[in-house]
Scaffold this motif. Structure first.
Motif, PDB file in Angstrom:
ATOM      1  N   LEU A   7       0.827  -1.203   0.000  1.00  0.00           N
ATOM      2  CA  LEU A   7       0.000   0.000   0.000  1.00  0.00           C
ATOM      3  C   LEU A   7       0.867   1.262   0.000  1.00  0.00           C
ATOM      4  CD1 LEU A   7      -2.840  -1.006   2.497  1.00  0.00           C
ATOM      5  CD2 LEU A   7      -2.923  -0.977   0.000  1.00  0.00           C
ATOM      6  N   PHE A   8       1.940   1.232   0.770  1.00  0.00           N
ATOM      7  CA  PHE A   8       2.868   2.365   0.787  1.00  0.00           C
ATOM      8  C   PHE A   8       3.457   2.601  -0.608  1.00  0.00           C
ATOM      9  CE2 PHE A   8       7.533   3.098   0.953  1.00  0.00           C
ATOM     10  CZ  PHE A   8       7.497   4.488   1.108  1.00  0.00           C
ATOM     11  N   VAL A   9       3.841   1.508  -1.284  1.00  0.00           N
ATOM     12  CA  VAL A   9       4.394   1.626  -2.631  1.00  0.00           C
ATOM     13  C   VAL A   9       3.363   2.229  -3.581  1.00  0.00           C
ATOM     14  CG1 VAL A   9       5.240   0.322  -4.635  1.00  0.00           C
ATOM     15  CG2 VAL A   9       6.069  -0.230  -2.346  1.00  0.00           C
ATOM     16  N   GLN A  22      -8.522   5.855  -4.541  1.00  0.00           N
ATOM     17  CA  GLN A  22      -9.481   5.711  -5.635  1.00  0.00           C
ATOM     18  C   GLN A  22      -9.136   4.519  -6.520  1.00  0.00           C
ATOM     19  OE1 GLN A  22      -9.778   9.171  -8.121  1.00  0.00           O
ATOM     20  NE2 GLN A  22     -11.487   8.378  -9.316  1.00  0.00           N
ATOM     21  N   ASP A  23      -7.871   4.374  -6.864  1.00  0.00           N
ATOM     22  CA  ASP A  23      -7.447   3.268  -7.737  1.00  0.00           C
ATOM     23  C   ASP A  23      -7.556   1.912  -7.044  1.00  0.00           C
ATOM     24  OD1 ASP A  23      -6.904   5.140  -9.655  1.00  0.00           O
ATOM     25  OD2 ASP A  23      -4.725   5.110  -9.369  1.00  0.00           O
ATOM     26  N   LEU A  24      -7.311   1.872  -5.744  1.00  0.00           N
ATOM     27  CA  LEU A  24      -7.303   0.599  -5.011  1.00  0.00           C
ATOM     28  C   LEU A  24      -8.668   0.237  -4.452  1.00  0.00           C
ATOM     29  CD1 LEU A  24      -3.922   0.993  -3.054  1.00  0.00           C
ATOM     30  CD2 LEU A  24      -4.330  -0.280  -5.168  1.00  0.00           C
ATOM     31  N   GLY A  25      -9.604   1.194  -4.475  1.00  0.00           N
ATOM     32  CA  GLY A  25     -10.949   0.914  -3.983  1.00  0.00           C
ATOM     33  C   GLY A  25     -11.049   0.866  -2.482  1.00  0.00           C
ATOM     34  N   VAL A  26     -10.213   1.671  -1.795  1.00  0.00           N
ATOM     35  CA  VAL A  26     -10.293   1.756  -0.334  1.00  0.00           C
ATOM     36  C   VAL A  26     -10.430   3.231   0.042  1.00  0.00           C
ATOM     37  CG1 VAL A  26      -8.909  -0.321   0.041  1.00  0.00           C
ATOM     38  CG2 VAL A  26      -7.775   1.881  -0.079  1.00  0.00           C
ATOM     39  N   SER A  32      -4.370   5.970   4.871  1.00  0.00           N
ATOM     40  CA  SER A  32      -3.433   6.766   5.678  1.00  0.00           C
ATOM     41  C   SER A  32      -3.130   6.083   6.999  1.00  0.00           C
ATOM     42  CB  SER A  32      -4.025   8.156   5.914  1.00  0.00           C
ATOM     43  OG  SER A  32      -3.140   8.945   6.695  1.00  0.00           O
ATOM     44  N   LYS A  33      -4.153   5.499   7.634  1.00  0.00           N
ATOM     45  CA  LYS A  33      -3.957   4.806   8.906  1.00  0.00           C
ATOM     46  C   LYS A  33      -3.061   3.578   8.725  1.00  0.00           C
ATOM     47  CE  LYS A  33      -8.325   6.231  11.072  1.00  0.00           C
ATOM     48  NZ  LYS A  33      -9.633   5.761  11.574  1.00  0.00           N
ATOM     49  N   MET A  67      12.650  -2.435  -2.878  1.00  0.00           N
ATOM     50  CA  MET A  67      11.565  -3.418  -2.760  1.00  0.00           C
ATOM     51  C   MET A  67      10.369  -3.181  -3.658  1.00  0.00           C
ATOM     52  SD  MET A  67      11.429  -3.969   1.393  1.00  0.00           S
ATOM     53  CE  MET A  67      10.235  -5.278   1.187  1.00  0.00           C
ATOM     54  N   ALA A  68      10.221  -2.017  -4.238  1.00  0.00           N
ATOM     55  CA  ALA A  68       8.982  -1.686  -4.952  1.00  0.00           C
ATOM     56  C   ALA A  68       8.667  -2.677  -6.071  1.00  0.00           C
ATOM     57  CB  ALA A  68       9.056  -0.260  -5.501  1.00  0.00           C
ATOM     58  N   SER A  69       9.641  -2.946  -6.931  1.00  0.00           N
ATOM     59  CA  SER A  69       9.376  -3.832  -8.071  1.00  0.00           C
ATOM     60  C   SER A  69       9.028  -5.246  -7.608  1.00  0.00           C
ATOM     61  CB  SER A  69      10.588  -3.865  -9.005  1.00  0.00           C
ATOM     62  OG  SER A  69      11.752  -4.310  -8.314  1.00  0.00           O
ATOM     63  N   GLU A  70       9.724  -5.728  -6.569  1.00  0.00           N
ATOM     64  CA  GLU A  70       9.449  -7.076  -6.061  1.00  0.00           C
ATOM     65  C   GLU A  70       8.057  -7.152  -5.438  1.00  0.00           C
ATOM     66  OE1 GLU A  70      12.180  -5.420  -5.616  1.00  0.00           O
ATOM     67  OE2 GLU A  70      13.876  -6.662  -6.266  1.00  0.00           O
ATOM     68  N   LEU A  71       7.675  -6.120  -4.677  1.00  0.00           N
ATOM     69  CA  LEU A  71       6.360  -6.117  -4.042  1.00  0.00           C
ATOM     70  C   LEU A  71       5.242  -6.083  -5.083  1.00  0.00           C
ATOM     71  CD1 LEU A  71       7.026  -3.659  -1.081  1.00  0.00           C
ATOM     72  CD2 LEU A  71       6.355  -6.068  -0.874  1.00  0.00           C
ATOM     73  N   LEU A  72       5.403  -5.280  -6.117  1.00  0.00           N
ATOM     74  CA  LEU A  72       4.383  -5.196  -7.164  1.00  0.00           C
ATOM     75  C   LEU A  72       4.300  -6.505  -7.956  1.00  0.00           C
ATOM     76  CD1 LEU A  72       5.009  -1.560  -8.436  1.00  0.00           C
ATOM     77  CD2 LEU A  72       3.121  -2.377  -7.003  1.00  0.00           C
TER      78      LEU A  72
END
Length: 287
Positions: A7-9, A22-26, A32-33, A67-72
């Motif tokens: 989520l941070f990424v 908006q994109d993730l539907g949350v 933020s929390k 880590m971004a590419s691995e997490l995605l």
């Protein structure tokens, strides 16, 4: 933590909690929390928040770089699991049923899913279920195993018969344990008529012994149908009126609603059983 890191990424990629939400539907507050909770868990800030938007901290940038590419990529693989198709199918079924009355269902299933690797094992022992890998099992007889789900496909009548020319034979072949026969007076009377009772652990072998005129045998209608189909002008008769029925079940593990391939196979099996009267408890006429 992995989900919160993803989520941070996603937030950092969009530069805004609102756009990411908006994109993730949350909800943006929820997002933020979650990131705040991640920062508290890690012990350092990942984002600098301001009225103009967000900026990555040094720690945040390090995580993005490392880590971004691995997490995605991991998330993409997880998303793909939803529509993952199995490559193999493990079936346990009594051999006499699968090469006999249920063969057309097996053939139809294989034609429908030609890329699916079938593993078919001839077995009818309930004890094996806990020790075997299987997607679907076909079992005949009463069940008391609550660890699997089941659906009744039909029932098979069982009677004793012999070739007419040896109707008074002294030998009786049983494909079941004696305890599996009904404890009724009629069956006890039938057993008492025979001087020699042999317990044969294979139904097909009993059918062959009866067909060869070696004695009488207790057989399900599935085997009697095969016997009549290869009778070679031999006439048969039922011995007394003793009769009982055995239910045929489809069993599968893990979830009440069967998976796609299991459900499809069960549907084919049920249709096949419905087409055959002797798979619905009917007694075949011997002529």
């Amino acid at each position: 933590m992995l989900d919160d890191l993803r989520l941070f990424v996603e937030v950092s990629r969009r530069g805004s909690f609102a756009k990411a939400a908006q994109d993730l539907g949350v909800g943006a507050p929820t997002l933020s929390k979650r990131v705040t909770a991640l920062e508290q868990q890690l012990g350092y800030a990942l984002l600098q928040r301001s009225a103009r938007g967000i900026t990555l901290t040094n720690h945040g940038q390090t995580i993005i770089d490392n880590m971004a590419s691995e997490l995605l990529a991991l998330q993409a693989q997880c998303d793909a699991l939803t529509g993952l198709e199995a490559k193999s199918f493990h079936l346990l079924c009594p051999q006499n049923l699968m090469i006999g009355p249920l063969y057309d269902a097996l053939q139809s299933f294989q034609s429908r899913y030609p890329a699916l690797q079938l593993h078919v094992e001839p077995a009818n022992s309930l004890e094996l279920l806990s020790q075997k890998r299987f997607d679907l099992a076909i079992r005949v007889g009463e069940l008391d195993d609550s660890s699997v789900y089941q659906k009744r496909l039909g029932q098979i009548a069982v009677k004793a018969l012999a070739a007419k020319h040896i109707a008074n034979a002294q030998s009786l072949f049983l494909p079941f344990r004696r305890s599996q026969l009904p404890a009724t007076e009629s069956w006890q009377t039938l057993l008492a008529k025979y001087k020699h009772i042999s317990y044969v652990g294979d139904i097909t072998l009993v059918r062959k012994l009866v067909g060869a005129g070696n004695g009488a045998g207790v057989l399900p209608m599935t085997e009697i149908a095969a016997l009549l189909a290869h009778a070679n002008n031999t006439a048969f008769c039922y011995v007394d009126e003793c009769q009982f029925t055995r239910n045929v079940y489809a069993l599968w593990p893990n979830q009440r609603i069967p998976p796609k391939h299991v459900g499809a196979f069960i549907d084919l099996l049920q249709r096949q059983c419905q087409r055959l009267g002797y798979m619905q408890g009917e007694v075949l006429a011997l002529g």
